[in-house]
Structure formats: structure tokens, C-alpha cells
Design a protein around this motif. Structure first.
Motif, mmCIF file in Angstrom:
data_model
loop_
_atom_site.group_PDB
_atom_site.id
_atom_site.type_symbol
_atom_site.label_atom_id
_atom_site.label_comp_id
_atom_site.label_asym_id
_atom_site.label_seq_id
_atom_site.Cartn_x
_atom_site.Cartn_y
_atom_site.Cartn_z
ATOM 1 N N PHE A 17 32.448 83.072 78.306
ATOM 2 C CA PHE A 17 33.416 82.446 79.219
ATOM 3 C C PHE A 17 34.114 83.510 80.075
ATOM 4 O O PHE A 17 34.271 83.348 81.299
ATOM 5 C CB PHE A 17 34.438 81.663 78.395
ATOM 6 N N VAL A 18 34.525 84.620 79.439
ATOM 7 C CA VAL A 18 35.178 85.709 80.186
ATOM 8 C C VAL A 18 34.219 86.312 81.197
ATOM 9 O O VAL A 18 34.589 86.605 82.364
ATOM 10 C CB VAL A 18 35.698 86.784 79.211
ATOM 11 N N LEU A 20 31.737 84.820 82.610
ATOM 12 C CA LEU A 20 31.567 83.864 83.684
ATOM 13 C C LEU A 20 32.718 83.948 84.687
ATOM 14 O O LEU A 20 32.513 83.926 85.915
ATOM 15 C CB LEU A 20 31.463 82.453 83.095
ATOM 16 N N LEU A 21 33.949 84.075 84.171
ATOM 17 C CA LEU A 21 35.114 84.192 85.067
ATOM 18 C C LEU A 21 35.023 85.454 85.917
ATOM 19 O O LEU A 21 35.287 85.436 87.144
ATOM 20 C CB LEU A 21 36.401 84.202 84.243
ATOM 21 N N ILE A 22 34.664 86.568 85.247
ATOM 22 C CA ILE A 22 34.560 87.826 85.995
ATOM 23 C C ILE A 22 33.462 87.710 87.047
ATOM 24 O O ILE A 22 33.616 88.173 88.197
ATOM 25 C CB ILE A 22 34.272 89.002 85.027
ATOM 26 N N LEU A 24 32.449 85.042 88.570
ATOM 27 C CA LEU A 24 32.921 84.196 89.665
ATOM 28 C C LEU A 24 33.890 84.955 90.568
ATOM 29 O O LEU A 24 33.899 84.758 91.805
ATOM 30 C CB LEU A 24 33.601 82.945 89.100
ATOM 31 N N ILE A 25 34.720 85.826 89.957
ATOM 32 C CA ILE A 25 35.705 86.566 90.749
ATOM 33 C C ILE A 25 35.017 87.562 91.674
ATOM 34 O O ILE A 25 35.373 87.687 92.856
ATOM 35 C CB ILE A 25 36.713 87.280 89.816
ATOM 36 N N THR A 29 27.879 86.367 89.357
ATOM 37 C CA THR A 29 27.898 85.658 88.064
ATOM 38 C C THR A 29 26.658 85.943 87.231
ATOM 39 O O THR A 29 26.733 86.279 86.038
ATOM 40 C CB THR A 29 28.021 84.150 88.308
#
Length: 442
Positions: A17-18, A20-22, A24-25, A29
């Protein structure tokens, strides 16, 4: 699933999950997820190699310090290994105790494979039979103990009580008993060996004593019987003395019967002067014996003869006649006058069978195993009253053993008895051509 497994899944989910967030930022991805999965896979491979190395060197290496599911795997393997070591030590102790017991046991023991090859033996049998571990392990036991009776016993398992062989270890003065213990699978067989030299010598002394004593008693008993017969036939004898004289005469006759049976039993137990085996016409023998019995004063109301086969039997005619005579005498003796006795002879694929069935008093089940013992009586008072010696069935047993036959007894108290002699198939002979088709008396 264990808590450690759920914890591993939870941690993996948080990491993904982390990542994935990174991803996306920073707009990468796929690359971030691939890098995180590669790092995770590398860590798992490293843990797997550590566990594999520990499993290969766990005797000298301590268990690795790991976390999560790998720690649980290491703990489970450790418990399995400790349990295995415990059971191994327990089995080792049992084997050591077994070896100590087999070394101390008075009997010899030989472990055989499915083809009777020697797998193990204790020191006792090594001393008795001259077996040597380096030389004889793997060899078939019948190649080392070469005796026809022993070879037949290994092949057939008969007689069930085992065989006794003289000089099995090369010393002709010693006697050994062999008994084979089999399992249902027959993958392993245990051969128990006992030194029965002393028992055999005592039995031989007992037989010799009985034979000699019986023989020596014949002469004085003959003289006594002669005087008693003379007194019984003397018309001048005081009537007051006649009953005692008749009783003494009856007891003298009974004693003579016992002595005759003892002499016959001693002759059967000895291998000296054994009668030669010849073809015996069983149908003719039974027909004649039935005719003679029906001509006597005391006989059952009905004595039938069933001849379901015209086959002959190879054996000693005197022994076979003694077997039938004793069985028939017992049947008539314990069957009331209104009862029936049946003689039957038949053959099948198992051999020849001779049966004597009566409708007498029958025998309780607890007496059946001991019927062939010397002087054993089911009803002592009644046997003495009827003049029985208690040796008839012992004579039958030994006569049948000479022919490789066995005696089967079926009886129910109050409903009669059936005594069946089973002769092996190799002793059954086809009837000569000239006797076939002869009319059978029944």
C-alpha cells in the motif's frame, strides 16, 4: 492460519500500500511496486537459504533468529526434530534392552525373512547350532539345518507344536525343539529353538520303565489269572468265596488289559520294529470289524457303515486296525443299547478321512484338549466300571502320528461324539482294479 502468518500477510499488504502511494506520487507506480516486490522476494530467498543451511547443519548450528512465518517454520521444525530425537533414543533403548533380554533368554531365537533367510540370531542359538554372523547371515536356515522333518515343517507349518530333531547342531546326543512364529504378512518369522535333551531323556527313561515293568508283570499276572480261573471253575468252591474270586478275576482281566495297552503304546512310541507300510483296504477292514462287533453279545442297536470311497490307504495295517478298534470300542462302550454308532470312510482333495460317530453321553468342552493323555478319564468311576484302561485314545494318537495323520474330536455333552482321523493325501491310494465295483456292506 497461525497469528505469525496473518502478521506476515498484514505487513506485506502495508508495504504494498505504501509503495502504491509513493508510486502514485512520483508517477512511477509499476516501477516502485516491482522494486518493492523484488526486494521482498530477495529477502524471502535469503531466509529460505538460511533455513536450508540450518536444516543441513542443525546438529552443529543453532537455529537462525528469524521473524514472522519463518520463525514459526523454524519452531515447528525444531519441535519435530526434538520429537524425532526422543523417539529415536527411546527405540534405541528398547533395542538395547531387547538385545540384553535375548542374550539372557534360555531359548535360542532366529529372525528369518520371507524366504527363511537368516536376518539375526542370539548367542544361544549360535552356540547350539554353530551359526556365525559373518558367515551365515543371509543364508537360508534349511541349508544349515538339513533335516527332512525340519524342512517340511518350514514349508507346511505342521505340526503346529513344532518339531523335535536329534543332533541339529552336529551333536547326536542332543535334541532340539523348533517352533516357528509367523505373522499374517509373513515378512518376518521368528524361529524359537529349545534344548529338550533332558526332557527327551526323561521321557525315554519313563517309556523304558513302563515297557519293562509291563513286560515283567505279564508272567506273574498270567499265573494269578490261571489260578483264579481254576478257582472260579471249581464246583467245590465254597459259595461264600465265589463272589470275591469272581471280582478278583474281573480285576485281573482289567489289569491284563492295561498291561497289553501299555505294551502296545510303548511299541508305538518306539521306532524299533516299526511295521512296514503296505496298501490297506480300508473298506474291507471296516466291513469285517462291523460284522465282528455285531456278532458280539453287547452291541448298539444300530451300527451303520458308510463307504463313500473305495480308495485304499498306505500304512501299517496293525496300527490302523488298532486306531479303528479303540475308537469303535469307546463308541460302543459309552453308547446306550438303544443308541447308534456310525463308521464312515471318505476321501477328498485334502486326503482320507475315517470317522466314528456315536449318540452316547458326549464329552464336555473342557475335557476335549486332554482326551489323548495317558490314563485321562472324563468320568473316572464310569470308566472303571466299564473296564476302560484310559490308554485307548493315547494309542490312537501315537498310531496316527506314525502316519502323519491327526485326530479331530467333536462332541457335545448329552448329544454324542464324533472322532475323525484325517490322513494326508499322499497316503491315499486308488483301489486296485479287481476290487472296484465290489459290493459294499453297509
Amino acid at each position: 492460519m497461525s497469528p505469525a502468518g496473518w502478521g506476515t500477510i498484514l505487513r506485506l499488504g502495508v508495504v504494498l500500500f505504501v509503495a502504491l502511494l509513493i508510486g502514485l506520487i512520483i508517477g512511477r507506480t509499476a516501477a516502485v511496486l516491482a522494486m518493492v516486490l523484488a526486494i521482498y522476494l530477495t529477502a524471502q530467498i535469503v531466509n529460505l537459504l538460511r533455513v536450508e543451511y540450518w536444516l543441513s547443519h542443525r546438529r552443529i548450528e543453532a537455529a537462525p533468529d528469524m521473524r514472522g512465518s519463518w520463525a514459526e517454520v523454524v519452531a515447528i521444525v525444531g519441535r519435530i526434530d526434538r520429537r524425532k530425537q526422543y523417539h529415536k533414543a527411546h527405540v534405541t533403548d528398547l533395542l538395547r534392552e531387547f538385545r540384553r533380554l535375548t542374550h539372557a533368554m534360555p531359548e535360542g531365537a532366529v529372525l528369518l525373512g520371507p524366504e527363511h533367510e537368516i536376518l539375526w540370531f542370539n548367542p544361544r542359538v549360535s552356540a547350539w547350532l554353530g551359526l556365525r554372523r559373518k558367515r551365515d547371515l543371509g543364508f537360508r536356515i534349511e541349508n544349515l539345518v538339513r533335516h527332512p522333518d525340519f524342512v517340511d515343517y518350514l514349508r507346511t507349518g505342521l505340526p503346529a507344536e513344532g518339531v523335535v530333531i536329534q543332533g541339529a547342531g552336529g551333536d547326536r546326543s542332543r535334541w532340539f525343539s523348533f517352533h516357528l512364529v509367523r505373522t499374517d504378512e509373513k515378512l518376518r518369522q521368528l524361529l524359537i529353538v529349545r534344548d529338550v535333551t533332558q526332557e527327551h531323556r526323561l521321557a525315554s527313561m519313563r517309556k523304558d520303565f513302563v515297557a519293562n515293568a509291563s513286560h515283567e508283570l505279564c508272567s506273574p499276572l498270567t499265573v494269578i489269572s490261571g489260578y483264579l480261573d481254576t478257582l472260579a471253575d471249581d464246583e467245590a468252591l465254597d459259595p461264600a468265596w465265589r463272589p470275591p474270586v469272581m471280582e478278583m478275576r474281573r480285576q485281573a482281566v482289567r489289569m491284563q488289559t492295561i498291561i497289553d495297552d501299555l505294551l502296545e503304546l510303548s511299541k508305538l512310541e518306539s521306532n524299533d520294529n516299526r511295521p512296514e507300510d503296505r496298501p490297506v483296504d480300508i473298506a474291507a477292514m471296516l466291513t469285517l470289524m462291523r460284522r465282528d462287533l455285531m456278532a458280539q453279545e453287547h452291541h448298539p442297536r444300530e451300527l451303520t457303515l458308510r463307504l463313500d470311497s473305495d480308495a485304499w490307504l498306505e500304512g501299517a495295517e496293525s496300527d490302523i486296525h488298532s486306531v479303528v478298534a479303540n475308537l469303535l470300542s469307546n463308541a460302543v462302550k459309552y453308547t446306550p443299547p438303544e443308541g447308534t454308532v456310525e463308521l464312515r470312510w471318505w476321501t477328498d482333495e485334502l486326503g482320507g478321512h475315517l470317522a466314528v460317530r456315536d449318540t452316547g453321553a458326549g464329552i464336555a468342552a473342557e475335557h476335549l484338549p486332554r482326551l489323548t493323555e495317558r490314563f485321562y478319564r472324563v468320568d473316572s468311576g464310569r470308566s472303571r466300571e466299564l473296564g476302560g484302561s484310559g490308554l485307548g485314545l493315547a494309542i490312537v494318537k501315537h498310531a496316527l502320528q506314525r502316519h502323519g495323520a491327526v485326530l479331530e474330536v467333536q462332541s457335545e455333552e448329552g448329544r454324542g461324539s464324533t472322532f475323525t482321523c484325517h490322513f494326508p493325501v499322499q497316503r491315499v491310494l486308488p483301489a486296485p482294479v479287481q476290487t472296484r465295483g465290489a459290493k459294499q456292506d453297509s
